[in-house]
Design a protein around this motif. Structure first.
Motif, short mmCIF file in Angstrom:
data_model
loop_
_atom_site.label_atom_id
_atom_site.label_comp_id
_atom_site.label_asym_id
_atom_site.label_seq_id
_atom_site.Cartn_x
_atom_site.Cartn_y
_atom_site.Cartn_z
N ALA A 100 60.27 76.29 71.50
CA ALA A 100 60.93 77.31 72.32
C ALA A 100 61.35 76.73 73.67
CB ALA A 100 60.01 78.51 72.52
N GLU A 101 60.52 75.90 74.26
CA GLU A 101 60.84 75.31 75.56
C GLU A 101 62.02 74.33 75.45
OE1 GLU A 101 58.54 73.04 79.21
OE2 GLU A 101 57.37 73.99 77.61
N LEU A 102 62.04 73.53 74.40
CA LEU A 102 63.16 72.61 74.19
C LEU A 102 64.47 73.37 74.00
CD1 LEU A 102 61.37 70.09 71.83
CD2 LEU A 102 62.26 69.55 74.12
N VAL A 103 64.44 74.41 73.19
CA VAL A 103 65.64 75.23 72.96
C VAL A 103 66.11 75.86 74.27
CG1 VAL A 103 66.51 77.31 71.81
CG2 VAL A 103 65.18 75.61 70.51
N ALA A 104 65.17 76.40 75.05
CA ALA A 104 65.51 77.02 76.32
C ALA A 104 66.14 76.03 77.30
CB ALA A 104 64.27 77.66 76.95
N ARG A 105 65.78 74.75 77.16
CA ARG A 105 66.33 73.71 78.04
C ARG A 105 67.59 73.07 77.47
NH1 ARG A 105 63.18 71.82 82.16
NH2 ARG A 105 61.19 72.86 82.41
N GLY A 106 68.07 73.61 76.33
CA GLY A 106 69.33 73.14 75.76
C GLY A 106 69.24 71.85 74.96
N PRO A 108 69.28 69.82 71.76
CA PRO A 108 69.64 70.04 70.35
C PRO A 108 68.48 69.63 69.43
CG PRO A 108 71.35 68.80 71.50
CD PRO A 108 70.15 68.86 72.41
N ILE A 109 68.16 70.49 68.50
CA ILE A 109 67.04 70.26 67.59
C ILE A 109 67.59 69.72 66.26
CG2 ILE A 109 65.13 71.40 66.37
CD1 ILE A 109 64.85 71.32 69.48
N LEU A 110 67.01 68.63 65.78
CA LEU A 110 67.39 68.08 64.48
C LEU A 110 66.79 68.91 63.35
CD1 LEU A 110 66.92 64.26 65.14
CD2 LEU A 110 69.07 65.52 65.04
N ARG A 111 65.52 69.25 63.48
CA ARG A 111 64.85 70.12 62.52
C ARG A 111 63.77 70.89 63.25
NH1 ARG A 111 62.05 67.53 57.49
NH2 ARG A 111 60.33 67.27 58.91
N THR A 123 55.89 69.89 61.98
CA THR A 123 56.69 68.96 62.77
C THR A 123 57.92 69.62 63.38
OG1 THR A 123 58.06 68.30 60.90
CG2 THR A 123 56.04 67.05 61.26
N LEU A 124 58.48 68.94 64.34
CA LEU A 124 59.67 69.34 65.06
C LEU A 124 60.38 68.05 65.45
CD1 LEU A 124 61.39 71.09 67.11
CD2 LEU A 124 59.42 70.94 68.64
N ILE A 134 62.71 61.85 68.28
CA ILE A 134 61.44 62.30 68.87
C ILE A 134 60.85 63.34 67.93
CG2 ILE A 134 60.31 63.27 70.90
CD1 ILE A 134 61.91 60.64 71.41
N GLU A 135 59.60 63.15 67.62
CA GLU A 135 58.86 64.10 66.78
C GLU A 135 57.70 64.65 67.59
OE1 GLU A 135 56.16 64.23 62.69
OE2 GLU A 135 56.93 62.30 63.41
#
Length: 140
Positions: A100-106, A108-111, A123-124, A134-135
């Motif tokens: 959620a924090e990564l998404v909020a900071r823009g 891009p998520i691979l998975r 995993t993320l 980065i995992e």
């Protein structure tokens, strides 16, 4: 052992038991520095123009520009191609919050958060500005 003299312990390559630091070679040093400092929130240990180290548990994650230097020439990287995959373990309760924090900071998520039962991992995956993978994972 002689009194007063420390005992010398021979360690061969097979006796190495600690990864002290990892150096990422950077084409985008300022962006990558900001990513690990501001997005990943790793504490800065050393910060120089061409060398920055972040404390990650017992190890250091260090950045330096990709260039020719006294040991060798780092060569060119291929845009869009990862050089390494870094995996950071968190407690199971933290993985979704990290997402959620990564998404909020823009970022891009691979998975997004995914359970991998064969590995007993959740995993993320995403990339840093150097295109490294980065995992963030949690064991269950």
């Amino acid at each position: 052992m002689t009194a007063g003299k420390p005992r010398s312990i021979a360690v061969s390559l097979g006796g190495i038991s600690n990864l002290d630091y990892t150096v990422l070679l950077c084409n985008r040093m300022n962006e990558t520095r900001a990513f690990y400092r501001d997005i990943m929130k790793f504490p800065v240990e050393t910060d120089r123009e061409h060398w920055v180290s972040f404390r990650v548990g017992a190890a250091l994650l260090t950045l330096r520009p990709r260039t020719a230097w006294t040991v060798c020439d780092d060569g060119k990287s291929i845009p869009g191609s990862a050089a390494v995959q870094l995996a950071f373990r968190v407690p199971p309760s933290a993985l979704d919050a990290c997402h959620a924090e990564l998404v909020a900071r823009g970022v891009p998520i691979l998975r997004g958060p995914t359970d991998l039962p064969d590995w007993r991992h959740r995993t993320l995956f995403f990339r840093d500005p150097e295109d490294n993978i980065i995992e963030i994972y949690a064991e269950y």
